[in-house]
Each structure stands twice: as C-alpha cells, then as structure tokens.
Design a protein around this motif. Structure first.
Motif, PDB file in Angstrom:
ATOM      1  N   PRO A  62       1.105  -1.235  -0.080  1.00  0.00           N
ATOM      2  CA  PRO A  62      -0.119  -0.021  -0.074  1.00  0.00           C
ATOM      3  C   PRO A  62       0.595   1.604   0.325  1.00  0.00           C
ATOM      4  N   GLN A  63       2.425   1.438   0.729  1.00  0.00           N
ATOM      5  CA  GLN A  63       2.729   2.507   0.834  1.00  0.00           C
ATOM      6  C   GLN A  63       2.913   2.898  -0.903  1.00  0.00           C
ATOM      7  N   TRP A  64       3.879   2.147  -1.168  1.00  0.00           N
ATOM      8  CA  TRP A  64       4.401   1.743  -2.705  1.00  0.00           C
ATOM      9  C   TRP A  64       3.388   2.371  -3.847  1.00  0.00           C
ATOM     10  N   LEU A  65       2.477   1.974  -3.264  1.00  0.00           N
ATOM     11  CA  LEU A  65       0.741   2.359  -4.675  1.00  0.00           C
ATOM     12  C   LEU A  65       0.764   3.565  -4.288  1.00  0.00           C
ATOM     13  N   LYS A  66       0.561   3.676  -2.750  1.00  0.00           N
ATOM     14  CA  LYS A  66       0.562   5.099  -2.561  1.00  0.00           C
ATOM     15  C   LYS A  66       1.556   6.302  -3.038  1.00  0.00           C
ATOM     16  N   GLY A  67       3.032   5.641  -3.518  1.00  0.00           N
ATOM     17  CA  GLY A  67       3.799   6.728  -3.383  1.00  0.00           C
ATOM     18  C   GLY A  67       3.407   6.952  -4.544  1.00  0.00           C
ATOM     19  N   VAL A  68       3.489   5.855  -6.226  1.00  0.00           N
ATOM     20  CA  VAL A  68       3.042   6.127  -7.418  1.00  0.00           C
ATOM     21  C   VAL A  68       2.047   6.952  -7.285  1.00  0.00           C
ATOM     22  N   ALA A  69       0.584   6.710  -6.821  1.00  0.00           N
ATOM     23  CA  ALA A  69      -0.428   7.316  -6.851  1.00  0.00           C
ATOM     24  C   ALA A  69      -0.036   8.842  -6.664  1.00  0.00           C
ATOM     25  N   GLU A  70       0.529   9.149  -5.854  1.00  0.00           N
ATOM     26  CA  GLU A  70       1.151  10.543  -4.977  1.00  0.00           C
ATOM     27  C   GLU A  70       2.318  11.752  -6.473  1.00  0.00           C
ATOM     28  N   THR A  71       3.062  10.419  -7.720  1.00  0.00           N
ATOM     29  CA  THR A  71       4.256  10.504  -8.317  1.00  0.00           C
ATOM     30  C   THR A  71       5.231  11.083  -7.229  1.00  0.00           C
ATOM     31  N   ASN A  72       5.511  10.078  -6.229  1.00  0.00           N
ATOM     32  CA  ASN A  72       6.793   9.864  -5.801  1.00  0.00           C
ATOM     33  C   ASN A  72       7.243   8.880  -5.799  1.00  0.00           C
ATOM     34  N   LEU A  73       7.764   8.641  -7.246  1.00  0.00           N
ATOM     35  CA  LEU A  73       8.569   7.555  -7.910  1.00  0.00           C
ATOM     36  C   LEU A  73       9.380   7.065  -6.692  1.00  0.00           C
ATOM     37  N   ALA A  76       8.490   5.258  -3.820  1.00  0.00           N
ATOM     38  CA  ALA A  76       8.581   4.069  -3.950  1.00  0.00           C
ATOM     39  C   ALA A  76       9.445   3.114  -4.282  1.00  0.00           C
ATOM     40  N   PHE A  77      10.388   3.721  -5.529  1.00  0.00           N
ATOM     41  CA  PHE A  77      11.153   2.887  -5.569  1.00  0.00           C
ATOM     42  C   PHE A  77      12.206   1.788  -4.346  1.00  0.00           C
ATOM     43  N   LYS A  78      12.081   3.211  -3.508  1.00  0.00           N
ATOM     44  CA  LYS A  78      12.879   2.847  -1.697  1.00  0.00           C
ATOM     45  C   LYS A  78      12.545   1.758  -1.106  1.00  0.00           C
ATOM     46  N   LEU A  79      11.232   1.993  -1.055  1.00  0.00           N
ATOM     47  CA  LEU A  79      10.404   1.454  -0.325  1.00  0.00           C
ATOM     48  C   LEU A  79      10.048  -0.265  -1.128  1.00  0.00           C
ATOM     49  N   SER A  80       9.706  -0.333  -2.465  1.00  0.00           N
ATOM     50  CA  SER A  80       9.654  -1.580  -2.882  1.00  0.00           C
ATOM     51  C   SER A  80      11.638  -2.549  -2.724  1.00  0.00           C
ATOM     52  N   ASN A  81      12.020  -1.614  -3.497  1.00  0.00           N
ATOM     53  CA  ASN A  81      13.747  -2.705  -2.794  1.00  0.00           C
ATOM     54  C   ASN A  81      14.452  -2.399  -1.252  1.00  0.00           C
ATOM     55  N   GLU A  82      13.623  -2.318  -0.761  1.00  0.00           N
ATOM     56  CA  GLU A  82      14.245  -2.808   0.505  1.00  0.00           C
ATOM     57  C   GLU A  82      13.764  -4.025   1.100  1.00  0.00           C
ATOM     58  N   THR A  83      12.492  -4.063   0.990  1.00  0.00           N
ATOM     59  CA  THR A  83      12.325  -5.806   0.981  1.00  0.00           C
ATOM     60  C   THR A  83      12.435  -6.802   0.287  1.00  0.00           C
ATOM     61  N   SER A  84      12.106  -6.132  -0.921  1.00  0.00           N
ATOM     62  CA  SER A  84      12.418  -7.416  -2.513  1.00  0.00           C
ATOM     63  C   SER A  84      14.656  -6.855  -2.745  1.00  0.00           C
ATOM     64  N   PRO A  85      14.850  -8.261  -2.765  1.00  0.00           N
ATOM     65  CA  PRO A  85      16.229  -7.928  -4.104  1.00  0.00           C
ATOM     66  C   PRO A  85      15.768  -7.915  -5.704  1.00  0.00           C
ATOM     67  N   GLY A 126      12.401   3.990 -12.314  1.00  0.00           N
ATOM     68  CA  GLY A 126      13.328   4.115 -10.972  1.00  0.00           C
ATOM     69  C   GLY A 126      15.272   4.372 -11.620  1.00  0.00           C
ATOM     70  N   PHE A 127      15.114   2.522 -12.196  1.00  0.00           N
ATOM     71  CA  PHE A 127      16.495   2.439 -12.948  1.00  0.00           C
ATOM     72  C   PHE A 127      16.676   3.983 -14.220  1.00  0.00           C
ATOM     73  N   SER A 128      15.481   3.633 -14.865  1.00  0.00           N
ATOM     74  CA  SER A 128      15.891   4.806 -16.173  1.00  0.00           C
ATOM     75  C   SER A 128      15.849   5.989 -16.279  1.00  0.00           C
ATOM     76  N   LYS A 129      15.384   6.899 -14.358  1.00  0.00           N
ATOM     77  CA  LYS A 129      15.673   7.619 -14.023  1.00  0.00           C
ATOM     78  C   LYS A 129      17.063   7.947 -12.994  1.00  0.00           C
ATOM     79  N   GLY A 130      17.909   6.634 -13.197  1.00  0.00           N
ATOM     80  CA  GLY A 130      19.187   6.615 -12.543  1.00  0.00           C
ATOM     81  C   GLY A 130      19.487   6.853 -10.139  1.00  0.00           C
ATOM     82  N   PHE A 131      17.993   6.139 -10.719  1.00  0.00           N
ATOM     83  CA  PHE A 131      17.742   5.923  -8.809  1.00  0.00           C
ATOM     84  C   PHE A 131      18.557   4.512  -8.599  1.00  0.00           C
ATOM     85  N   GLU A 132      19.540   4.875  -7.767  1.00  0.00           N
ATOM     86  CA  GLU A 132      20.547   3.488  -7.314  1.00  0.00           C
ATOM     87  C   GLU A 132      19.660   2.896  -5.363  1.00  0.00           C
ATOM     88  N   ILE A 133      20.340   1.859  -5.258  1.00  0.00           N
ATOM     89  CA  ILE A 133      20.175   0.684  -4.332  1.00  0.00           C
ATOM     90  C   ILE A 133      21.239   1.257  -3.796  1.00  0.00           C
TER      91      ILE A 133
END
Ligand SMILES: Cc1cc2nc3c(=O)[nH]c(=O)nc-3n(C[C@H](O)[C@H](O)[C@H](O)COP(=O)(O)OP(=O)(O)OC[C@H]3O[C@@H](n4cnc5c(N)ncnc54)[C@H](O)[C@@H]3O)c2cc1C
Ligand code: SF4
Length: 460
Positions: A62-73, A76-85, A126-133
């Motif tokens: 729900p948290q990363w869906l909210k991030g996408v809905a509010e255009t805070n990609l 969403a990227f940080k939250l999604s990549n925290e729990t998932s490899p 996120g990768f295409s925008k240059g976000f990093e893990i």
C-alpha cells in the motif's frame, strides 16, 4: 486514492498472438505513466492490508502504491527495493493471482489492484531515472561463500553486500541466475533483466565464479576454509520420472533438459541439436507452470502441433491460470483427465504414447481431490516428441553427506528456524530446502538468512 469506482482493474497490454509466437520476447508490455497512476490510485489503503500478509516478502505494497499515485516514484522505489532483492523480477514471475492480488480487498467484486505490474514499473522506471540501490561502502571484514546463483543465492548476496559483507558466488553454469536464466523462458522474463541485477551486484563487489561446480571444480571444504560462513542454494531440478515403459527412448525429453537446451541455443552456448521440435507433433505431459513453459517454447520453436495431457482439469492445475490462458491463446490443445501409461517406439524412437482416462474422487489430507484411473480406458496417441513436466527432486551432491548436512526423506536439506543446516555455519534455502517452489520464496529465504548471518557476525 480509493478511486476504484472511477478506474476498473486493467492489466498491461499483451503483444498480439501472431506476433509474439515468432520470438522469445516478453508478452506483457509495461504500463505507461497514466495507466500506472490510475491503477495505483484504486488502492483503498486498508488498515490491515491482506496483500502484504500474503506476499511472502511482506512488501510495503500500500505504501508504494501511494507513492506512485502521488507521483513520488523515488519513495516507491526505495520502499519496494528495501524488502525485495529484485522487485522488477517478482513483478513479472510471481503468480500474483494466488499471492498478493488474490488477497487484495478489491478482488472481492471490483478486481484486484494490478500489484505485480505496478511493482515492475516502479523499479524499471526508477533505474531509467538513475535511482540507485544503497550498498555498504564500509566492509565489516567477513565473507560468505554461496553455492548457486539462483534467486536464493542472489537475494542472500544482495542483503549481505548491503551490510558490508564480502560475497563470492560459485555457479556451475556459465551464466548466473539459476532457473531465472535457464528455466523461466524469455517470453515471461527478459534475460537482460537478470543480467542487469547480476551486474549491479558485481558493481557492488560481488565476486562471481561461473563454470565452477562445487564438488567437481572446487571442493566444498575449500569453500568452507575460504569464508566465514557458507550457503547452499543449489535448487531442486532433477526431473521426476513416471516410471513407464520406454520413458528413456529417443524423442522423450525431461522439461528442464528441453527448456535449458533451447535457452542455451538462444544464448549461443553449446546445445544439443537433437532436441528439435520443428515440424513435429509434440505431447507435453503435466499441468504446472513448467508444462506451460514447455508448450509455449515448443510453439515458438515451430512445432507442428502441441497437445498437453493433464490428469486433472483446468480448475485444478497447480500453476498460474494466466499461463494456461496464454498457452490456449497461442494454439495449444489441452486434454484433461488423462494420465500416461506407456510409450511406444519404432526403431528405438518414440512413436506414440498411451494415456488412460482419469476422474477425481474425494479430497485427501491436503484438501486436493485424488486422481483415480478409469479401468479399460486406454487410448494411444501418435507423437514425434514427448516432453515430461512432472516436477522435480533435489540432486543431493556428495558434499552434503561428507560435510554433515542432513537431508530429509525426499532429499530436501534440513534447516533450523534460522536457516542453518545440521552442520554449524552452513546455511541453506530456496528449492534445495523447500522442493520445487517459487522465486519469491527463494528470495525470502536468502533475505532472512542474510539477517541471521549478519547478526551472528556482529555479535561475535
Ligand atoms: C521451467 C520453470 C518455470 C518456472 N516458472 C516460475 C514462475 O513463473 N514463477 C515463479 O515464482 N517460479 C517459477 N519457477 C520456480 C523457480 O524458478 C524456483 O523456485 C527458483 O528458481 C528456486 O530458486 P533457487 O535459488 O532455490 O534455485 P535455482 O534457481 O534452481 O538455482 C540453483 C543454482 O545452483 C546451481 N548449482 C547447483 N548445484 C551446484 C553446484 N554443485 N555447484 C555450483 N552451482 C550449483 C545451479 O546451476 C543453479 O544456478 C519455475 C521453475 C521452472 C523449472
Ligand atoms: S513479491 Fe510477488 S507476492 Fe509480493 S508484492 Fe510482488 S508480485 Fe506480489
């Protein structure tokens, strides 16, 4: 949010059948910016989100869906990549209908949120925008040796590298990824996606030794000597056989033998040119995701006809319903309530296969209806190629026994709640422990073992 009355559930577009069966490129397209926002805005943000509970990684859905809905990609990227490899892989290959989406509150009438497709979008965009893990810059002076580079090994490596542990993976194949690379076909998971993740780990310090089979090219004891802890993530890919007459004849192939051979051909690696279905009548035996992959691969390889025989019916198939639908769309024929009895040959080569009819009786202890063969119902079907997709057993290499790693009655590695095997400081997870299962559960095992190993290192 809560816009589920304004927007219906929409799945990503699929490539047209006539086009997609000509290649091994992915079938599903990625959502565009508007589609992904509309789908994310449907989320009702329940107080007790069952989707999270049902996701084996307990992702912050729900948290990363909210991030996408509010255009805070970025969030969403940080939250999604925290729990998932590797969210972009799980978004493609998880059977969402029986995991997160199956338990989405909206699944009861309005249509579940397309969680997997949003998950894929977040990391890819996120990768295409240059976000990093984030990986640790400071090392803690410990190292782990991982045997096997499947999702269990790659997930463990990800979380260890994030904690500053040195990691070496020993892999017998020439490419990393395990079944992500040599099992699951490219039309479900583009091989570049796995390669990107492996490169990302290598850039973060992973030492990857491919073409290195433990027990053959390097002794297990040497790995133990070289590292502070060891992980066995060798999967479970030995084909289960039915034990019928002529099962080893020319023209009968086991599912993984077939799929990995085609993948090797597509990679330009050494392959067996005798495994060729072009212009042939192919019979696939089995009803799981592996069977569907064999069917759809045979179609792409130019088989004349592809027929699947399964001993239950479409409602009782063990795999994802989506993959069954895709197989039907692509031209496969399905014969249900049909079980193999024997294979006939001519000059040592397969010529046909005899099936008996089945019916379903009362449910057994697991709740699944039992299959009963109907007497005198045998029927012979002509076949040029038979592909057996009836499940897998663990391989159990010798080094398990010599290092004191115990296995159970069906060959799975025994572990404690912490992921440690019967031999101290040797851990295991994924299919080697669970038997043939899912990518997401192997990834979960890797993540949890990483936590355990890092805690042990820091507390010593
Ligand atoms: C055809 C097919 C399709 C599938 N489709 C899906 C799907 O759509 N969705 C899903 O969730 N799951 C799917 N699965 C299941 C999923 O792929 C597995 O559950 C998952 O890959 C298990 O991960 P693992 O890391 O435990 O093992 P694996 O992925 O099997 O990796 C084990 C690795 O260990 C290496 N290895 C083994 N022995 C040695 C040794 N002695 N020395 C060095 N290396 C060694 C192997 O080469 C391999 O790379 C599918 C499985 C198959 C066969
Ligand atoms: S990892 Fe799988 S189950 Fe979990 S949110 Fe992603 S697609 Fe759903």
């Amino acid at each position: 949010m809560q816009n589920f009355l304004s927007f219906d559930r929409v799945e990503p577009k699929k490539r047209l059948v006539g086009e997609r069966v000509k290649d091994f490129d992915e079938v599903y397209e990625v959502f565009d910016k508007v589609e992904v926002k509309n789908q994310s805005e449907r989320c009702v943000q329940c107080g007790d989100p069952y989707c999270m509970t049902k996701c084996p990684l307990h992702n912050f859905i729900p948290q990363w869906l909210k991030g996408v809905a509010e255009t805070n990609l970025e969030l969403a990227f940080k939250l999604s990549n925290e729990t998932s490899p590797f969210p972009e892989i799980m978004g493609r290959v998880c059977p969402q209908d029986v995991l997160c989406e199956g338990d989405c509150t909206l699944n009861d009438g309005h249509g579940a949120i397309t969680i997997g497709s949003v998950e894929r979008y977040i990391t890819e965009k996120g990768f295409s925008k240059g976000f990093e893990i984030p990986f640790a810059h400071k090392k803690i002076g410990k190292s782990v040796g991982i045997i096997g580079s499947g999702p269990a090994g790659l997930s463990l490596a990800t979380y260890l590298l994030r904690a500053g542990v040195d990691v070496t993976i020993y892999e017998r194949d020439s490419k990393a990824g395990g079944l992500l690379t040599y099992g699951i076909p490219g039309f479900k998971l583009d091989k570049k996606v796995i390669q990107n993740r492996v490169e990302l780990l290598q850039n973060a310090g992973l030492v990857l030794k491919t073409n290195c089979e433990v027990g053959k090219d390097i002794e297990f004891s040497e790995i133990q000597k070289n590292h502070d802890a060891t992980f066995i993530g060798i999967g479970s890919t030995k084909a289960k056989k039915v034990g019928i007459e002529n099962e080893n004849s020319d023209g009968v192939f086991m599912a993984m033998e077939f799929l990995s051979n085609i993948q090797k051909k597509l990679f330009g690696e050494n392959f067996n040119s005798k495994i060729d279905v072009k212009g042939k009548n192919v019979i696939v035996v089995g009803g799981g995701d592996t069977a569907m992959d064999c069917i759809r691969t045979s179609i792409r390889e130019g088989a004349k006809s592809v027929t699947c025989h399964y001993r239950r019916d479409s409602k009782n198939m063990p795999g994802s319903y989506k993959e069954y639908r895709n197989s039907v769309e692509e031209g496969a024929e399905f014969i249900f309530y049909s079980t193999p009895k024997s294979i006939s040959t001519e000059n040592g080569r397969v010529a046909g296969i005899t099936f008996a009819k089945t019916e379903l009786s009362e449910a057994d202890e697991s709740g699944r209806k039992r299959v009963v063969e109907i007497a005198n119902s045998d029927e012979v079907v002509e076949a040029d190629i038979i592909i057996m997709a009836l499940g897998f057993n663990p391989e159990n290499p010798k080094f398990l026994e010599t290092s004191g790693v115990k296995t159970n009655s069906w060959g799975g590695i025994e572990i404690s709640k912490t992921g440690e095997t019967s031999s101290s400081n040797i851990y295991s997870g994924g299919d080697a422990v669970r038997g043939a299962d899912l990518v997401v559960r192997a990834a979960f095992d890797g993540r949890e073992v990483a936590k355990e190993i890092v805690n042990n290192f820091l507390n010593k």
